[in-house]
Write an enzyme that holds these catalytic residues in place. Sequence first.
Site, PDB file in Angstrom:
ATOM      1  N   ARG A  16       0.842  -1.193   0.000  1.00 20.16           N
ATOM      2  CA  ARG A  16       0.000   0.000   0.000  1.00 20.16           C
ATOM      3  C   ARG A  16       0.878   1.244   0.000  1.00 20.16           C
ATOM      4  NH1 ARG A  16      -2.403  -0.150   6.220  1.00 20.16           N
ATOM      5  NH2 ARG A  16      -0.378  -0.202   7.290  1.00 20.16           N
ATOM      6  N   ASP A  37       5.786  -7.716   2.022  1.00 24.38           N
ATOM      7  CA  ASP A  37       4.936  -7.028   3.006  1.00 24.38           C
ATOM      8  C   ASP A  37       4.408  -8.052   3.989  1.00 24.38           C
ATOM      9  OD1 ASP A  37       2.944  -5.157   4.234  1.00 24.38           O
ATOM     10  OD2 ASP A  37       3.428  -3.937   2.488  1.00 24.38           O
ATOM     11  N   ASN A  85      11.571   0.356   1.641  1.00 25.74           N
ATOM     12  CA  ASN A  85      10.457   1.291   1.766  1.00 25.74           C
ATOM     13  C   ASN A  85       9.615   1.058   3.019  1.00 25.74           C
ATOM     14  OD1 ASN A  85       8.213   3.144   0.493  1.00 25.74           O
ATOM     15  ND2 ASN A  85       7.183   1.202   0.960  1.00 25.74           N
ATOM     16  N   TYR A 150      10.084   8.078  15.189  1.00 29.83           N
ATOM     17  CA  TYR A 150      10.124   8.115  13.722  1.00 29.83           C
ATOM     18  C   TYR A 150      11.329   8.914  13.240  1.00 29.83           C
ATOM     19  CZ  TYR A 150       8.247   8.609   8.965  1.00 29.83           C
ATOM     20  OH  TYR A 150       8.066   8.568   7.613  1.00 29.83           O
ATOM     21  N   LYS A 154      14.612   7.713  11.022  1.00 35.66           N
ATOM     22  CA  LYS A 154      14.876   8.281   9.708  1.00 35.66           C
ATOM     23  C   LYS A 154      16.226   8.999   9.658  1.00 35.66           C
ATOM     24  CE  LYS A 154      11.075   6.767   7.887  1.00 35.66           C
ATOM     25  NZ  LYS A 154      11.112   5.701   6.869  1.00 35.66           N
ATOM     26  N   VAL A 183       3.099  13.308   1.882  1.00 37.33           N
ATOM     27  CA  VAL A 183       2.641  12.519   0.744  1.00 37.33           C
ATOM     28  C   VAL A 183       1.245  12.002   1.050  1.00 37.33           C
ATOM     29  CG1 VAL A 183       3.136  10.575  -0.790  1.00 37.33           C
ATOM     30  CG2 VAL A 183       5.028  11.818   0.295  1.00 37.33           C
ATOM     31  N   THR A 185      -0.728   9.526   1.522  1.00 37.19           N
ATOM     32  CA  THR A 185      -0.907   8.116   1.827  1.00 37.19           C
ATOM     33  C   THR A 185      -1.716   8.000   3.115  1.00 37.19           C
ATOM     34  OG1 THR A 185       1.087   7.931   3.198  1.00 37.19           O
ATOM     35  CG2 THR A 185       1.343   7.595   0.817  1.00 37.19           C
ATOM     36  N   THR A 196      -2.228  17.561  16.610  1.00 41.59           N
ATOM     37  CA  THR A 196      -3.296  18.529  16.851  1.00 41.59           C
ATOM     38  C   THR A 196      -2.776  19.954  17.024  1.00 41.59           C
ATOM     39  OG1 THR A 196      -3.177  17.995  19.209  1.00 41.59           O
ATOM     40  CG2 THR A 196      -4.787  16.787  17.890  1.00 41.59           C
TER      41      THR A 196
END
Length: 250
Positions: A16, A37, A85, A150, A154, A183, A185, A196
Amino acid sequence: MGRLDGKVALITGGARGMGKSHARHFAAEGARVVVGDVLDAKGAAVAGEVGGVYVHQDVTSEADWTAAVGATLDAYGKIDVLINNAGILRHGRIAEMDPAEFRRVLDVNLVGCWLGVHFVAPAMIAAGGGSIVNVSSIEGFAGAAGLSAYSASKFGIRGITRSAAQELGPSGIRVNSVHPGGVMTSMAIAAAGQLTDVDPGAFLKALPIARFAEPIEISRLVAFLASDESSYTTGAEFLADGGLLAGPGY
């Protein structure tokens, strides 16, 4: 003629989002594609759509990496391209986040990337070369509140990429990283909903290209790096962020 004619590409997280887009675009450019996947039904559907092969692949599993490489070699006899990915995102401020969640993000995003290079490199060396593209993020350049796990993963991908480029260049293997911004997705949309304290309208207005990217726009860049057109490019970092990190728009 496609820019990837004759290439065999293993794409992780291909069921996906950007991975699905990469698989479709690579096939359109002439590549033979293996989709890895953990989402078996969706991954198999993508592989069927592009005339490729699906493998169940948890990128944190050494056994799954061995199986994915073996399945690719069994099907096509070689691996020319690896697209690291697969990735996950968990939102949580450092003082409040469960350490297990932090470790999980690092395992999938960072360790999974390292394992990909580790397990694919021997096949590429035996074949005389190849291209590895590691998908990082703009969060690999600038952190954000609530995204420490995250961002750490990265940032780490940049280090793996540069080290791998040094180690594998003499064997004809190029290693580069791609750093998308926003992006369209499902993962990115869900993440945006959790932030928020960010005004989406103000965020977009500040971009020189004032919109989110479509996945295909990232796939075109990834395909360029996978192709022979980027034959003198390795250890490099490519931003695709609409100009977000170019500086303040004032």
